[in-house]
Design a protein around this motif. Structure first.
Motif, short mmCIF file in Angstrom:
data_model
loop_
_atom_site.label_atom_id
_atom_site.label_comp_id
_atom_site.label_asym_id
_atom_site.label_seq_id
_atom_site.Cartn_x
_atom_site.Cartn_y
_atom_site.Cartn_z
N ALA A 134 13.08 -65.72 69.72
CA ALA A 134 12.81 -66.88 70.57
C ALA A 134 13.51 -66.75 71.92
CB ALA A 134 13.27 -68.16 69.86
N LEU A 135 14.77 -66.29 71.91
CA LEU A 135 15.52 -66.13 73.16
C LEU A 135 14.92 -65.00 74.00
CD1 LEU A 135 19.14 -66.58 71.79
CD2 LEU A 135 17.86 -68.20 73.21
N LEU A 136 14.48 -63.94 73.36
CA LEU A 136 13.85 -62.85 74.10
C LEU A 136 12.57 -63.33 74.80
CD1 LEU A 136 13.44 -59.88 74.90
CD2 LEU A 136 12.28 -59.56 72.69
N LEU A 137 11.72 -64.03 74.07
CA LEU A 137 10.48 -64.53 74.66
C LEU A 137 10.77 -65.50 75.80
CD1 LEU A 137 8.36 -65.06 71.42
CD2 LEU A 137 8.21 -63.18 73.07
N ARG A 138 11.82 -66.30 75.64
CA ARG A 138 12.19 -67.22 76.71
C ARG A 138 12.69 -66.46 77.93
NH1 ARG A 138 10.67 -72.51 77.37
NH2 ARG A 138 12.21 -73.64 78.62
N ALA A 139 13.48 -65.41 77.70
CA ALA A 139 14.00 -64.61 78.81
C ALA A 139 12.87 -63.89 79.54
CB ALA A 139 15.02 -63.60 78.28
N LEU A 140 11.88 -63.40 78.80
CA LEU A 140 10.75 -62.73 79.44
C LEU A 140 9.88 -63.70 80.23
CD1 LEU A 140 9.67 -60.36 76.51
CD2 LEU A 140 10.79 -59.69 78.65
N ALA A 141 9.76 -64.93 79.73
CA ALA A 141 8.94 -65.93 80.42
C ALA A 141 9.64 -66.50 81.64
CB ALA A 141 8.57 -67.05 79.45
N GLY A 184 7.72 -73.45 63.80
CA GLY A 184 6.82 -74.48 64.28
C GLY A 184 7.04 -74.81 65.74
N VAL A 185 8.29 -74.89 66.16
CA VAL A 185 8.60 -75.19 67.56
C VAL A 185 8.09 -74.07 68.47
CG1 VAL A 185 10.48 -75.47 69.22
CG2 VAL A 185 10.58 -76.64 67.02
N MET A 186 8.35 -72.83 68.09
CA MET A 186 7.90 -71.70 68.91
C MET A 186 6.38 -71.66 69.02
SD MET A 186 10.48 -68.69 67.56
CE MET A 186 9.58 -67.40 68.45
N ALA A 187 5.70 -71.80 67.88
CA ALA A 187 4.24 -71.75 67.90
C ALA A 187 3.66 -72.92 68.68
CB ALA A 187 3.71 -71.75 66.47
N TRP A 188 4.27 -74.10 68.58
CA TRP A 188 3.79 -75.28 69.32
C TRP A 188 3.92 -75.06 70.82
CZ3 TRP A 188 2.49 -80.31 67.18
CH2 TRP A 188 2.24 -81.29 68.15
N LEU A 215 4.47 -72.13 72.56
CA LEU A 215 3.83 -70.94 73.09
C LEU A 215 2.33 -70.89 72.85
CD1 LEU A 215 6.50 -68.32 71.98
CD2 LEU A 215 6.06 -69.06 74.33
N LEU A 216 1.89 -71.39 71.70
CA LEU A 216 0.50 -71.20 71.30
C LEU A 216 -0.26 -72.52 71.26
CD1 LEU A 216 1.22 -68.54 68.51
CD2 LEU A 216 0.55 -68.14 70.89
N SER A 217 -0.20 -73.23 70.14
CA SER A 217 -0.92 -74.51 70.02
C SER A 217 -0.38 -75.28 68.82
CB SER A 217 -2.42 -74.26 69.84
OG SER A 217 -2.71 -73.82 68.52
N PRO A 218 -0.60 -76.59 68.78
CA PRO A 218 -0.17 -77.37 67.62
C PRO A 218 -0.78 -76.88 66.31
CG PRO A 218 -0.67 -78.82 69.46
CD PRO A 218 -1.12 -77.45 69.87
N TRP A 219 -2.03 -76.44 66.36
CA TRP A 219 -2.67 -75.96 65.14
C TRP A 219 -2.03 -74.66 64.66
CZ3 TRP A 219 -5.05 -79.15 62.25
CH2 TRP A 219 -5.79 -80.18 62.79
N CYS A 220 -1.66 -73.80 65.59
CA CYS A 220 -0.93 -72.59 65.22
C CYS A 220 0.41 -72.94 64.58
CB CYS A 220 -0.71 -71.71 66.44
SG CYS A 220 -2.17 -70.79 66.98
N ALA A 221 1.06 -73.95 65.14
CA ALA A 221 2.36 -74.37 64.59
C ALA A 221 2.21 -74.86 63.16
CB ALA A 221 2.96 -75.47 65.47
N ALA A 222 1.21 -75.72 62.93
CA ALA A 222 1.02 -76.27 61.59
C ALA A 222 0.67 -75.17 60.58
CB ALA A 222 -0.08 -77.33 61.63
N LEU A 223 -0.20 -74.25 60.99
CA LEU A 223 -0.64 -73.21 60.07
C LEU A 223 0.48 -72.20 59.78
CD1 LEU A 223 -2.94 -72.13 58.42
CD2 LEU A 223 -3.83 -70.97 60.45
N ALA A 224 1.24 -71.84 60.81
CA ALA A 224 2.35 -70.91 60.59
C ALA A 224 3.40 -71.52 59.67
CB ALA A 224 2.98 -70.53 61.94
N ALA A 237 3.77 -64.90 60.16
CA ALA A 237 3.10 -66.20 60.01
C ALA A 237 2.51 -66.68 61.33
CB ALA A 237 4.10 -67.23 59.47
N MET A 238 3.24 -66.51 62.43
CA MET A 238 2.71 -66.93 63.73
C MET A 238 1.53 -66.08 64.16
SD MET A 238 5.97 -68.06 66.10
CE MET A 238 7.18 -66.86 65.49
N LEU A 239 1.60 -64.78 63.94
CA LEU A 239 0.48 -63.91 64.28
C LEU A 239 -0.75 -64.24 63.44
CD1 LEU A 239 2.49 -60.59 64.60
CD2 LEU A 239 1.10 -61.59 66.41
N ALA A 240 -0.55 -64.47 62.15
CA ALA A 240 -1.68 -64.81 61.28
C ALA A 240 -2.32 -66.12 61.74
CB ALA A 240 -1.20 -64.93 59.84
N ALA A 241 -1.50 -67.11 62.05
CA ALA A 241 -2.03 -68.40 62.51
C ALA A 241 -2.79 -68.24 63.82
CB ALA A 241 -0.88 -69.39 62.68
#
Length: 322
Positions: A64-71, A17-21, A23-32, A252-256
């Motif tokens: 999560a750490l990889l995505l943070r390092a890339l960003a 939920g934290v990652m999706a919120w 990186l993506l959106s609150p709705w993605c977080a809730a759905l994932a 789950a995150m991709l589906a959301a």
């Protein structure tokens, strides 16, 4: 053991939920989080003293750490945290080598694409080799030295010989996973795999707008991770749906993201009344899918009391053979 699995499952849902919120959106977080909370796969693991839910959480931390390092390529702490996390997680299960290796390659490619500096591109690979050496050293120390480790390695082929259970319940081709996932949680896995392909090929549908500028790249990274891990799992001789636990949260995150992206795309093209109707229908279908997932878990794992995530158990149950 069971408590550790429960805690790891809760932690993985929370981190998803934290990652999706972010990186993506609150709705993605809730759905994932909804997809994970009712997942028969994860619920079955959370009630057992197995390592799979711990591995799922550990690999999600790595992602999560990889995505943070890339960003944030200018902040070395995220790369250091990524390699430390990979080293510790490799001591839990060998399949962590997949996100570890893919993450190292992603960091190397990112460094090369940004700087065209060979030394900076090679640095993540060197760090990966160093971490691997440290893990091997730790394993040798835990074995009591080189000689006991060699003796243990010599016994490995005998220990890995297929037994009756493995031959009947943990072997098969691509259909093994297609059938098992179709039976237990078809909607999120279908949406997630479609989203993975769309993200990799760069379909504009999945480009946001997301809360983070790196949201679309995060989806590409997760999509590549999911498809490569699935390909390796299909090639590997021994199969079990609990072996896919590192993919539960990314799928789950991709589906959301696919559901939310489709609704955002429709909002910009359809009349408001039609869009509200589509949202209502989609919400109803997703809630029905979540209810169905929860019912599947209760049916297979509480009523029939299946004790493993091997696909033949569920095909036999559907055929009335249990």
């Amino acid at each position: 053991g069971e408590l550790l699995s429960v805690l790891a499952s809760i932690a993985a849902i929370t981190l998803t939920g934290v990652m999706a919120w972010i990186l993506l959106s609150p709705w993605c977080a809730a759905l994932a989080m909804l997809f994970l909370a009712v997942s028969p796969l994860d619920l079955a693991l959370a009630r057992r003293a197995w390592q799979d839910d711990v591995v799922a959480f550990a690999t999600l931390v790595i992602a999560a750490l990889l995505l943070r390092a890339l960003a944030h390529p200018g902040e070395r702490r995220w790369r250091v945290a990524f390699f430390v996390s990979c080293g510790l997680s490799l001591l839990i299960k060998e399949s962590v080598a997949i996100p570890f290796g893919l993450g190292g390659l992603a960091l190397a490619w990112d460094a090369w694409s940004r700087t065209r500096d060979v030394r900076r591109a090679v640095a993540p690979l060197a760090w990966g080799a160093a971490v691997t050496a440290l893990v091997v050293g730790a394993i040798l120390a835990l074995c009591g030295g080189l000689a006991p480790a060699q003796a243990l390695l010599a016994m490995t082929p005998e220990a890995w010989k297929p037994d009756a259970y493995l031959r009947e319940y943990q072997t098969g081709g691509v259909g093994y996973y297609l059938t098992g996932l179709r039976i237990l949680q078809p909607v999120p896995w279908l949406l997630g795999c479609v989203a993975a392909w769309l993200a990799i090929v760069g379909v504009p549908l999945l480009r946001g707008p997301w809360r983070a500028a790196s949201g679309d790249r995060a989806l590409r990274v997760l999509g590549a991770y999911v498809l490569i891990f699935l390909a390796v799992s299909c090639v590997y001789s021994s199969k079990n749906m609990r072996f896919l636990s590192p993919l539960y949260a990314p799928v789950a995150m991709l589906a959301a993201s696919l559901v939310v992206s489709a609704l955002l795309w429709l909002r910009s093209r359809a009349p408001s009344a039609a869009w509200r109707g589509a949202v209502a229908v989609t919400t109803g279908l997703l809630l029905f899918a979540a209810w169905s997932d929860a019912r599947r878990f209760d049916h297979y794992f509480n009523k029939i009391q299946i004790q493993d995530l091997a696909t033949p158990w569920f095909t036999k149950a559907n055929a009335g053979m249990l």
